[in-house]
Design a protein around this motif. Structure first.
Motif, PDB file in Angstrom:
ATOM      1  N   THR A   1      36.184  34.995   0.399  1.00 40.67           N
ATOM      2  CA  THR A   1      35.899  34.559  -0.973  1.00 40.67           C
ATOM      3  C   THR A   1      36.141  33.062  -1.157  1.00 40.67           C
ATOM      4  O   THR A   1      35.431  32.397  -1.916  1.00 40.67           O
ATOM      5  CB  THR A   1      36.758  35.360  -1.965  1.00 40.67           C
ATOM      6  OG1 THR A   1      38.133  35.314  -1.549  1.00 40.67           O
ATOM      7  CG2 THR A   1      36.303  36.799  -2.035  1.00 40.67           C
TER       8      THR A   1
ATOM      9  N   TYR B   1      35.606  30.663   0.936  1.00 38.53           N
ATOM     10  CA  TYR B   1      34.487  29.895   1.483  1.00 38.53           C
ATOM     11  C   TYR B   1      33.134  30.566   1.198  1.00 38.53           C
ATOM     12  O   TYR B   1      32.152  30.326   1.901  1.00 38.53           O
ATOM     13  CB  TYR B   1      34.649  29.723   2.990  1.00 38.53           C
ATOM     14  CG  TYR B   1      35.777  28.790   3.363  1.00 38.53           C
ATOM     15  CD1 TYR B   1      35.661  27.420   3.147  1.00 38.53           C
ATOM     16  CD2 TYR B   1      36.950  29.271   3.932  1.00 38.53           C
ATOM     17  CE1 TYR B   1      36.684  26.551   3.487  1.00 38.53           C
ATOM     18  CE2 TYR B   1      37.976  28.412   4.277  1.00 38.53           C
ATOM     19  CZ  TYR B   1      37.848  27.054   4.043  1.00 38.53           C
ATOM     20  OH  TYR B   1      38.871  26.192   4.373  1.00 38.53           O
ATOM     21  N   ALA B   2      33.085  31.394   0.149  1.00 36.59           N
ATOM     22  CA  ALA B   2      31.861  32.137  -0.164  1.00 36.59           C
ATOM     23  C   ALA B   2      30.694  31.230  -0.510  1.00 36.59           C
ATOM     24  O   ALA B   2      29.527  31.613  -0.344  1.00 36.59           O
ATOM     25  CB  ALA B   2      32.117  33.110  -1.318  1.00 36.59           C
ATOM     26  N   ASN B   3      30.962  30.006  -1.013  1.00 35.25           N
ATOM     27  CA  ASN B   3      29.901  29.079  -1.395  1.00 35.25           C
ATOM     28  C   ASN B   3      29.768  27.900  -0.435  1.00 35.25           C
ATOM     29  O   ASN B   3      29.043  26.942  -0.712  1.00 35.25           O
ATOM     30  CB  ASN B   3      30.172  28.541  -2.806  1.00 35.25           C
ATOM     31  CG  ASN B   3      29.996  29.622  -3.860  1.00 35.25           C
ATOM     32  OD1 ASN B   3      28.966  30.283  -3.902  1.00 35.25           O
ATOM     33  ND2 ASN B   3      31.001  29.805  -4.699  1.00 35.25           N
ATOM     34  N   THR B   4      30.473  27.966   0.697  1.00 36.51           N
ATOM     35  CA  THR B   4      30.436  26.874   1.672  1.00 36.51           C
ATOM     36  C   THR B   4      29.232  27.028   2.595  1.00 36.51           C
ATOM     37  O   THR B   4      29.019  28.114   3.163  1.00 36.51           O
ATOM     38  CB  THR B   4      31.733  26.867   2.509  1.00 36.51           C
ATOM     39  OG1 THR B   4      32.847  26.722   1.630  1.00 36.51           O
ATOM     40  CG2 THR B   4      31.716  25.739   3.514  1.00 36.51           C
TER      41      THR B   4
ATOM     42  N   ARG C   1      29.043  30.562   4.399  1.00 33.47           N
ATOM     43  CA  ARG C   1      28.462  31.575   3.520  1.00 33.47           C
ATOM     44  C   ARG C   1      27.515  32.482   4.311  1.00 33.47           C
ATOM     45  O   ARG C   1      27.563  33.708   4.203  1.00 33.47           O
ATOM     46  CB  ARG C   1      27.708  30.879   2.380  1.00 33.47           C
ATOM     47  CG  ARG C   1      26.921  31.820   1.476  1.00 33.47           C
ATOM     48  CD  ARG C   1      26.170  31.013   0.434  1.00 33.47           C
ATOM     49  NE  ARG C   1      25.275  30.037   1.076  1.00 33.47           N
ATOM     50  CZ  ARG C   1      25.231  28.745   0.752  1.00 33.47           C
ATOM     51  NH1 ARG C   1      26.030  28.258  -0.184  1.00 33.47           N
ATOM     52  NH2 ARG C   1      24.392  27.920   1.370  1.00 33.47           N
TER      53      ARG C   1
ATOM     54  N   ARG D   1      32.064  35.417  -6.575  1.00 27.86           N
ATOM     55  CA  ARG D   1      32.273  33.984  -6.405  1.00 27.86           C
ATOM     56  C   ARG D   1      30.970  33.195  -6.614  1.00 27.86           C
ATOM     57  O   ARG D   1      30.969  32.095  -7.159  1.00 27.86           O
ATOM     58  CB  ARG D   1      32.838  33.690  -5.019  1.00 27.86           C
ATOM     59  CG  ARG D   1      34.332  33.921  -4.867  1.00 27.86           C
ATOM     60  CD  ARG D   1      35.124  33.009  -5.799  1.00 27.86           C
ATOM     61  NE  ARG D   1      36.558  33.093  -5.576  1.00 27.86           N
ATOM     62  CZ  ARG D   1      37.297  32.115  -5.071  1.00 27.86           C
ATOM     63  NH1 ARG D   1      36.724  30.974  -4.727  1.00 27.86           N
ATOM     64  NH2 ARG D   1      38.602  32.273  -4.926  1.00 27.86           N
ATOM     65  N   TRP D   2      29.848  33.798  -6.165  1.00 28.41           N
ATOM     66  CA  TRP D   2      28.567  33.116  -6.356  1.00 28.41           C
ATOM     67  C   TRP D   2      28.230  32.944  -7.832  1.00 28.41           C
ATOM     68  O   TRP D   2      27.570  31.983  -8.207  1.00 28.41           O
ATOM     69  CB  TRP D   2      27.440  33.913  -5.679  1.00 28.41           C
ATOM     70  CG  TRP D   2      27.552  33.981  -4.189  1.00 28.41           C
ATOM     71  CD1 TRP D   2      28.301  33.177  -3.388  1.00 28.41           C
ATOM     72  CD2 TRP D   2      26.876  34.903  -3.337  1.00 28.41           C
ATOM     73  NE1 TRP D   2      28.153  33.531  -2.076  1.00 28.41           N
ATOM     74  CE2 TRP D   2      27.269  34.601  -2.001  1.00 28.41           C
ATOM     75  CE3 TRP D   2      25.978  35.941  -3.543  1.00 28.41           C
ATOM     76  CZ2 TRP D   2      26.794  35.298  -0.915  1.00 28.41           C
ATOM     77  CZ3 TRP D   2      25.494  36.644  -2.462  1.00 28.41           C
ATOM     78  CH2 TRP D   2      25.909  36.333  -1.153  1.00 28.41           C
ATOM     79  N   THR D   3      28.645  33.897  -8.641  1.00 28.55           N
ATOM     80  CA  THR D   3      28.326  33.863 -10.074  1.00 28.55           C
ATOM     81  C   THR D   3      29.449  33.256 -10.903  1.00 28.55           C
ATOM     82  O   THR D   3      29.441  33.359 -12.135  1.00 28.55           O
ATOM     83  CB  THR D   3      28.028  35.288 -10.573  1.00 28.55           C
ATOM     84  OG1 THR D   3      29.166  36.128 -10.318  1.00 28.55           O
ATOM     85  CG2 THR D   3      26.799  35.862  -9.876  1.00 28.55           C
TER      86      THR D   3
END
Length: 397
Positions: free
Chosen positions: A137, A139-142, A146, A208-210
């Protein structure tokens, strides 16, 4: 030490130890190799996925979060071993051999490519902050990390879904051993529980994306589901072997115990007790008791009265016993009579010779005869009726 990670590791290691002799003995069997690989990778996953081990791996290598692609690779290899296992289960050792080879090559190629891609993506990602519990979570947007997270979760989910469906289909197959069926039930529930692991991970990452925070799913629910699933899978492999082993031991001990009345009666023929060895295994004690009884029956054979056995058999049938039970009761009556006759012969100077009637039926049915000796009332009734005139037996029909 996070004990929730080490409990399934220990259970899986136990299953591996139980299966290891068969795996080494029949190493050419691809099914057994798949089972061995599955258990080995499962043990490795929980050993290296424990937060303490993750920290240790990062420190030893000096690379922050390098434990992530290593654990992901182990989990991917475990997922591949699930598919290989069901491929060989479904196709069997001889049927559809070429199809099995193609499926095996496909699984190995695809999941090997996934492992290589995981390491490439990690090399491209920027993950400087160590996260032993919430890396997925955090690094969910890394970029690249990702994609790595999505890749290993997708590979795991696909393998788990296929394996779950095939195992539950196999459970419904006719003719399965009861212990194997129970083992498959545990496997099916275990693989289905693994889907909860994937669902929790996917949900936490998507949150995490939202812009939401559901990290507790990743940190608490997913590991718990994985531990429960792994324990159930390990139990699924243990149950058929342990259950069959315990059942065999119980049957041996029960047979030994059921032969006790006949062995006790044979003491009067042999003049001594059966050999006793306290340290002998249950199988050895059973063999010694059976040998003791058979040797005594051979000594007693010249005193067996076949006419009496026939009358006793008719008498037992007349009293309403089914045929197998009637044979056992008739044999018991004949043996009791022969023991008395042999005792009288030993007191006198009678020489009946060494040849006697065929006793093969007694040697084959000693357990049924011994069980009949536990019911002296039935034996007395048969004995009394067998000694009565023939017409009195016909009145019982």
């Amino acid at each position: 030490m996070y004990i929730s990670f080490w409990i399934p590791a220990v259970v899986l290691a136990t299953a591996l130890v139980i299966k290891l002799p068969s795996i080494l003995k029949l190493w050419r069997d691809p099914l057994l190799r798949a089972v061995g690989g599955l258990l080995l990778f499962a043990c490795a996953v929980f050993a290296f996925a424990a937060p303490g081990t993750i920290v240790w791996t990062n420190r030893v290598t000096g690379v922050p979060n390098i434990a992530a692609p290593w654990v992901y690779s182990l989990l991917t290899a475990l997922s591949a071993s699930w598919l290989l296992l069901v491929v060989h289960w479904r196709n069997g050792p001889t049927d559809r051999r070429e199809q099995t080879r193609r499926a095996t090559r496909w699984v190995i190629s695809v999941y090997a490519a996934v492992v290589i891609t995981l390491w490439v993506l990690f090399a491209l990602a920027d993950v400087p902050v160590e996260q032993p519990r919430n890396l997925d979570t955090y690094y969910a947007n890394t970029p690249f990390m990702r994609e790595e997270i999505l890749l290993y979760l997708t590979a795991h989910t696909v393998a788990c879904t296929i394996t779950t469906r095939l195992v539950w289909n196999w459970i419904r197959t006719d003719g399965l051993d009861a212990w194997l069926r129970w083992g498959l039930r545990f496997l099916g529930i275990g693989y289905a529980t693994n889907l909860l692991f994937s669902a929790a991970k996917f949900t936490a990452v998507a949150a995490r994306w939202t812009g939401h925070d559901l990290d507790w799913l990743n940190a608490n629910i997913a590991p718990s589901a994985a531990c429960i699933a792994a324990t159930l899978v390990a139990v699924g492999f243990i149950v058929p072997h342990a259950g069959q082993y315990l059942q065999d031991r119980w049957l041996v001990r029960r047979r030994h115990r059921e032969l006790k009345p006949l062995a006790r009666l044979m003491r009067t023929v042999v003049g001594s007790r059966e050999p006793l060895a306290l340290r002998a295994t249950a199988e050895i004690r059973l063999i010694r008791r059976e040998t003791y009884i058979r040797d005594a029956l051979l000594q007693l054979s010249r005193f067996l009265d076949e006419d009496l056995r026939g009358r006793a058999h008719d008498a037992a049938l007349a009293l309403g016993h089914e045929r197998g039970r009637a044979q056992a009761l008739a044999a018991a009556v004949t043996i009791l009579q022969a023991v008395g006759t042999g005792r009288h012969a030993a007191d006198g100077d009678s020489d009946g010779g060494t040849d006697g009637p065929d006793t093969s039926y007694l040697l084959q049915e000693i357990q049924a005869v011994s069980e009949a000796l536990r019911h002296p009332d039935e034996i007395t009734a048969v004995r009394t009726l067998a000694a009565a005139p023939a017409e009195s037996m016909s009145t019982h029909d």
